[in-house]
Design a protein around this motif. Sequence first.
Motif, PDB file in Angstrom:
ATOM      1  N   ASN A  62       0.826  -1.213   0.000  1.00 34.62           N
ATOM      2  CA  ASN A  62       0.000   0.000   0.000  1.00 34.62           C
ATOM      3  C   ASN A  62       0.863   1.267   0.000  1.00 34.62           C
ATOM      4  O   ASN A  62       0.524   2.270  -0.643  1.00 34.62           O
TER       5      ASN A  62
ATOM      6  N   ALA B 272       2.214   1.688  -3.544  1.00 36.13           N
ATOM      7  CA  ALA B 272       1.141   2.112  -4.447  1.00 36.13           C
ATOM      8  C   ALA B 272       0.810   3.586  -4.252  1.00 36.13           C
ATOM      9  O   ALA B 272       0.535   4.314  -5.224  1.00 36.13           O
TER      10      ALA B 272
ATOM     11  N   SER C 255      -0.419   4.112  -8.072  1.00 37.97           N
ATOM     12  CA  SER C 255      -0.901   2.925  -8.794  1.00 37.97           C
ATOM     13  C   SER C 255      -2.421   2.836  -8.760  1.00 37.97           C
ATOM     14  O   SER C 255      -3.047   3.012  -7.710  1.00 37.97           O
TER      15      SER C 255
ATOM     16  N   GLU D 287      -4.149   0.116  -9.363  1.00 36.47           N
ATOM     17  CA  GLU D 287      -4.592  -1.182  -8.845  1.00 36.47           C
ATOM     18  C   GLU D 287      -3.533  -1.756  -7.917  1.00 36.47           C
ATOM     19  O   GLU D 287      -2.333  -1.594  -8.148  1.00 36.47           O
ATOM     20  N   ILE D 288      -3.977  -2.402  -6.851  1.00 35.90           N
ATOM     21  CA  ILE D 288      -3.076  -3.061  -5.903  1.00 35.90           C
ATOM     22  C   ILE D 288      -3.364  -4.557  -5.951  1.00 35.90           C
ATOM     23  O   ILE D 288      -4.502  -4.983  -5.737  1.00 35.90           O
TER      24      ILE D 288
ATOM     25  N   VAL E 190       6.186  -2.117  -9.357  1.00 34.78           N
ATOM     26  CA  VAL E 190       5.383  -0.922  -9.069  1.00 34.78           C
ATOM     27  C   VAL E 190       5.362   0.010 -10.272  1.00 34.78           C
ATOM     28  O   VAL E 190       6.389   0.243 -10.913  1.00 34.78           O
TER      29      VAL E 190
ATOM     30  N   GLU F 114      -0.264  -0.558 -11.858  1.00 35.77           N
ATOM     31  CA  GLU F 114      -0.492  -1.449 -10.723  1.00 35.77           C
ATOM     32  C   GLU F 114       0.740  -1.558  -9.842  1.00 35.77           C
ATOM     33  O   GLU F 114       1.878  -1.357 -10.292  1.00 35.77           O
ATOM     34  N   ALA F 115       0.493  -1.863  -8.567  1.00 29.03           N
ATOM     35  CA  ALA F 115       1.545  -2.241  -7.633  1.00 29.03           C
ATOM     36  C   ALA F 115       1.255  -3.686  -7.244  1.00 29.03           C
ATOM     37  O   ALA F 115       0.126  -4.012  -6.857  1.00 29.03           O
ATOM     38  N   ARG F 116       2.262  -4.537  -7.355  1.00 26.96           N
ATOM     39  CA  ARG F 116       2.000  -5.970  -7.178  1.00 26.96           C
ATOM     40  C   ARG F 116       3.077  -6.633  -6.326  1.00 26.96           C
ATOM     41  O   ARG F 116       4.263  -6.318  -6.451  1.00 26.96           O
TER      42      ARG F 116
END
Length: 365
Positions: free
Chosen positions: A53, A56, A61, A63-64, A287, A291-293
């Motif tokens: 979080n 992101a 971002s 979407e996480i 990141v 999105e951040a994944r």
Amino acid sequence: MALKVAIVGLPNVGKSTLFNALTKTAAAQAANYPFCTIEPNTGDVAVPEPRLNVLAGIAGSKEIIPSRITFVDIAGLVRGASKGEGLGNQFLANIRDCDAIAFVARCFVDDDITHVENRIDPISDLEIIETELMLADLESLERRRVQIEKRAKGGDKESQLNLKLIDAALEKLRDGKPARLAEVSKEDKKAWDMLQLLTALPALYVANVEEGSADKGNELSDLVAKRAAEDNANSVVISAQIESEIAVLDDEEQKEFLETLGLEEPGLNRLIREAYKLLGLQTYFTVGPKEARAWTIPVGATAPQAAGVIHTDFEKGFIRGETIAFDDYVALKGEAGAKEAGKMRAEGKAYVVKDGDVMHFLFNN
């Protein structure tokens, strides 16, 4: 990488209550009678990762996407399960498909909830389950050993290795010990895993306590922790009842509820952390504005191996990984700041990924 953890235990120890809480579903009945779970329920759970979080937020971002872990609720096992008692060995096969086992032990007293053995003794609970798994392994190995020994005597190298490993497992099992206590070299680990032994799976002992003991445990959970250390297993204290109440609350309500109990986080977080520790896993991140994944990899994985978790083509055509440590990414407010400060590194094929690394991979198609 997809991870599966089997939740096992005697009937009425809190398995299904824990499963329901973990998956935030009512897919598994939690009823006060044995065998209320008659099919192995599965549920995917997002792995709690507060760092994701943070990243992101810095990158903006849209979407996480967290990593996920699958829990499998196995029907309550009883004495004689390896011989088909209760709902028996049809469920032992479901355990073989998992990466680890979470043994739930009842560490609470409640006269309203019956115990299949008519007593509260978590160590005895664990021993019953472990014994059934050991008996299943013994039967499987002794049956296979006959044919493998014949091939080994004929000079087959693979059979000779398997025979050595089978005998190492049998030595422990015949001594009443789980196969995970056998000494296996790193070189033989792949062949060892192919034996698919129930008692060779990494084990996590879950002490299910009453609400008042959720923060520090009780005398019964202390016994479980001691036994876990002896069995080369990890242990965690959790209150399945509390987790089931937390599961239906929103984030702010959860926080307030936990504070009233003197807890800093849900038991789910501790349980997953212990599962990761048990399996030797860690997290790295990708990141960007889209999105951040979070990605799960084994501790010790190289940059190409980490890239392969995203797509096999990334590993095959790996050129380099642009890498920023999590702390640097946060302190320097993102990729641009880290790059300007010289904190973005170009790492090659030999680089061993660190927990929390923020990575971007360059590869040939």
